[in-house]
Design a protein around this motif. Structure first.
Motif, PDB file in Angstrom:
ATOM      1  N   THR A   1       0.788  -1.226   0.105  1.00  0.00           N
ATOM      2  CA  THR A   1      -0.113  -0.192  -0.033  1.00  0.00           C
ATOM      3  C   THR A   1       0.716   1.276   0.018  1.00  0.00           C
ATOM      4  N   ASP A   2       0.672   2.198  -0.947  1.00  0.00           N
ATOM      5  CA  ASP A   2       1.400   3.612  -0.758  1.00  0.00           C
ATOM      6  C   ASP A   2       0.205   4.303  -1.605  1.00  0.00           C
ATOM      7  N   GLU A   3       0.209   5.445  -0.736  1.00  0.00           N
ATOM      8  CA  GLU A   3      -0.687   6.784  -1.203  1.00  0.00           C
ATOM      9  C   GLU A   3      -0.405   7.230  -2.428  1.00  0.00           C
ATOM     10  N   ASN A   4       1.043   6.952  -3.106  1.00  0.00           N
ATOM     11  CA  ASN A   4       1.219   7.549  -4.347  1.00  0.00           C
ATOM     12  C   ASN A   4       1.048   6.484  -5.534  1.00  0.00           C
ATOM     13  N   PHE A   5       0.614   5.533  -5.180  1.00  0.00           N
ATOM     14  CA  PHE A   5       0.214   4.411  -6.161  1.00  0.00           C
ATOM     15  C   PHE A   5      -1.108   4.144  -6.204  1.00  0.00           C
ATOM     16  N   PRO A   6      -1.469   4.411  -7.501  1.00  0.00           N
ATOM     17  CA  PRO A   6      -3.268   4.505  -7.834  1.00  0.00           C
ATOM     18  C   PRO A   6      -3.835   3.132  -7.656  1.00  0.00           C
ATOM     19  N   LYS A   7      -5.226   2.994  -7.510  1.00  0.00           N
ATOM     20  CA  LYS A   7      -5.760   1.673  -7.358  1.00  0.00           C
ATOM     21  C   LYS A   7      -6.280   1.074  -8.567  1.00  0.00           C
ATOM     22  N   LYS A   8      -6.166   2.127  -9.531  1.00  0.00           N
ATOM     23  CA  LYS A   8      -6.602   1.632 -11.077  1.00  0.00           C
ATOM     24  C   LYS A   8      -5.656   2.224 -12.294  1.00  0.00           C
ATOM     25  N   PHE A   9      -5.629   1.581 -13.264  1.00  0.00           N
ATOM     26  CA  PHE A   9      -4.833   2.035 -14.363  1.00  0.00           C
ATOM     27  C   PHE A   9      -5.487   1.967 -15.383  1.00  0.00           C
ATOM     28  N   HIS A  10      -5.325   2.701 -16.377  1.00  0.00           N
ATOM     29  CA  HIS A  10      -6.256   2.943 -17.851  1.00  0.00           C
ATOM     30  C   HIS A  10      -5.174   1.974 -18.814  1.00  0.00           C
ATOM     31  N   TYR A  11      -3.876   1.879 -18.482  1.00  0.00           N
ATOM     32  CA  TYR A  11      -2.991   1.133 -19.279  1.00  0.00           C
ATOM     33  C   TYR A  11      -1.777   0.585 -18.369  1.00  0.00           C
ATOM     34  N   ILE A  12      -1.630  -0.835 -18.680  1.00  0.00           N
ATOM     35  CA  ILE A  12      -0.683  -1.472 -18.070  1.00  0.00           C
ATOM     36  C   ILE A  12       0.313  -2.036 -19.129  1.00  0.00           C
ATOM     37  N   ILE A  13       1.708  -1.799 -19.100  1.00  0.00           N
ATOM     38  CA  ILE A  13       2.525  -2.341 -20.111  1.00  0.00           C
ATOM     39  C   ILE A  13       3.583  -3.094 -19.579  1.00  0.00           C
ATOM     40  N   ILE A  14       3.675  -4.433 -19.882  1.00  0.00           N
ATOM     41  CA  ILE A  14       4.676  -5.234 -19.331  1.00  0.00           C
ATOM     42  C   ILE A  14       5.587  -5.471 -20.408  1.00  0.00           C
ATOM     43  N   ASP A  15       6.675  -4.938 -20.148  1.00  0.00           N
ATOM     44  CA  ASP A  15       7.882  -4.964 -21.271  1.00  0.00           C
ATOM     45  C   ASP A  15       8.746  -6.157 -21.216  1.00  0.00           C
ATOM     46  N   THR A  16       8.614  -7.015 -20.154  1.00  0.00           N
ATOM     47  CA  THR A  16       9.617  -8.213 -20.177  1.00  0.00           C
ATOM     48  C   THR A  16       8.580  -9.485 -20.527  1.00  0.00           C
ATOM     49  N   PRO A  17       9.250 -10.190 -21.531  1.00  0.00           N
ATOM     50  CA  PRO A  17       8.413 -11.322 -21.942  1.00  0.00           C
ATOM     51  C   PRO A  17       7.965 -12.030 -20.592  1.00  0.00           C
ATOM     52  N   VAL A  18       6.674 -12.345 -20.695  1.00  0.00           N
ATOM     53  CA  VAL A  18       6.098 -12.795 -19.628  1.00  0.00           C
ATOM     54  C   VAL A  18       6.247 -14.408 -19.470  1.00  0.00           C
ATOM     55  N   VAL A  19       6.858 -15.000 -20.361  1.00  0.00           N
ATOM     56  CA  VAL A  19       7.519 -16.236 -20.158  1.00  0.00           C
ATOM     57  C   VAL A  19       8.469 -16.392 -18.905  1.00  0.00           C
ATOM     58  N   PHE A  20       9.139 -15.449 -18.818  1.00  0.00           N
ATOM     59  CA  PHE A  20      10.225 -15.344 -17.667  1.00  0.00           C
ATOM     60  C   PHE A  20       9.578 -14.989 -16.359  1.00  0.00           C
ATOM     61  N   LEU A  21       8.289 -14.402 -16.282  1.00  0.00           N
ATOM     62  CA  LEU A  21       7.514 -14.220 -15.112  1.00  0.00           C
ATOM     63  C   LEU A  21       6.695 -15.202 -14.637  1.00  0.00           C
ATOM     64  N   ASN A  22       5.999 -15.038 -13.286  1.00  0.00           N
ATOM     65  CA  ASN A  22       4.945 -15.823 -12.934  1.00  0.00           C
ATOM     66  C   ASN A  22       3.752 -15.229 -13.789  1.00  0.00           C
ATOM     67  N   TYR A  23       3.584 -15.430 -15.015  1.00  0.00           N
ATOM     68  CA  TYR A  23       2.666 -14.594 -15.640  1.00  0.00           C
ATOM     69  C   TYR A  23       1.079 -14.891 -15.208  1.00  0.00           C
ATOM     70  N   LYS A  24       0.715 -16.124 -14.814  1.00  0.00           N
ATOM     71  CA  LYS A  24      -0.653 -16.095 -14.580  1.00  0.00           C
ATOM     72  C   LYS A  24      -1.174 -15.091 -13.419  1.00  0.00           C
ATOM     73  N   GLN A  25      -0.213 -15.201 -12.270  1.00  0.00           N
ATOM     74  CA  GLN A  25      -0.604 -14.333 -11.020  1.00  0.00           C
ATOM     75  C   GLN A  25      -0.346 -12.712 -11.398  1.00  0.00           C
ATOM     76  N   LEU A  26       0.660 -12.572 -12.313  1.00  0.00           N
ATOM     77  CA  LEU A  26       0.927 -11.110 -12.574  1.00  0.00           C
ATOM     78  C   LEU A  26      -0.319 -10.741 -13.383  1.00  0.00           C
ATOM     79  N   ILE A  27      -0.800 -11.424 -14.629  1.00  0.00           N
ATOM     80  CA  ILE A  27      -1.789 -10.933 -15.314  1.00  0.00           C
ATOM     81  C   ILE A  27      -3.119 -10.946 -14.403  1.00  0.00           C
ATOM     82  N   GLU A  28      -3.306 -11.809 -13.647  1.00  0.00           N
ATOM     83  CA  GLU A  28      -4.734 -11.779 -12.911  1.00  0.00           C
ATOM     84  C   GLU A  28      -4.468 -10.372 -11.822  1.00  0.00           C
ATOM     85  N   ASN A  29      -3.437 -10.020 -11.434  1.00  0.00           N
ATOM     86  CA  ASN A  29      -3.359  -8.998 -10.595  1.00  0.00           C
ATOM     87  C   ASN A  29      -3.604  -7.554 -11.504  1.00  0.00           C
TER      88      ASN A  29
END
Length: 180
Positions: free
Chosen positions: A106-134
């Motif tokens: 939680t951070d008062e500077n970080f919004p609760k909603k975004f209009h655009y989220i851009i993931i520039d790292t190929p998701v194959v290297f990340l835990n993509y399912k959890q990250l995409i769900e979030n």
């Protein structure tokens, strides 16, 4: 070419990043079809955006096409060497070792909603399912999630996230639109 290559290597030695590395230039394929949402203050989140060119391009497009100067750019990265560059092109920057924790703090500077989220790292290297769900939870209605994927992940993503409208696949980008 040798002079150019030497300069590039010198730049990387001094500043710790490749001047032609991730995020040095925006991806023109991504922006060929990406729609601009009608909103008084677009909010963009870049995740591992290297030097930050793709989130910054969203801001530039709002300025150029909508004459909107109110776009806010947030960047979160687990790559410490890009923090200084991201500070120059972002309104807010945060280092997060585990990208799955982006929305847990939680951070008062970080919004609760975004209009655009851009993931520039190929998701194959990340835990993509959890990250995409979030990410989908933190998109506004009609917001866009743009993520780099490998070709063989497209069917998996469509099956795993039926609540998101599959918008399009452009080159190595998969664009999902929030319908909630």
């Amino acid at each position: 070419y040798d002079v150019y290559d030497d300069g590039r290597q010198d730049f990387e030695k001094v500043l710790g990043i490749d001047p032609w590395g991730p995020g040095c230039c925006y991806d023109c394929y991504l922006f060929e079809k990406l729609e601009l949402i009608e909103t008084p203050q677009p909010i963009v989140l870049g995740i591992n955006s290297g030097q930050g060119s793709n989130p910054l391009k969203v801001k530039e497009l709002y300025k150029e096409k909508k004459h909107n100067l109110n776009t806010v750019v947030y960047n979160v990265t687990n790559q410490e060497n890009y923090l200084e560059d991201l500070r120059g092109v972002s309104d807010y920057v945060r280092y997060e070792e585990n990208l799955s924790n982006i929305f847990k703090k939680t951070d008062e500077n970080f919004p609760k909603k975004f209009h655009y989220i851009i993931i520039d790292t190929p998701v194959v290297f990340l835990n993509y399912k959890q990250l995409i769900e979030n990410c989908l939870k933190y998109l506004t209605v009609g917001g866009y999630l743009c993520a780099l994927f490998t070709d063989n992940q497209e069917a998996q993503i469509r099956k795993a996230f039926p609540k998101a409208d599959y918008v399009k696949k452009i080159q190595n980008w998969l664009i999902l639109k929030s319908c909630q």
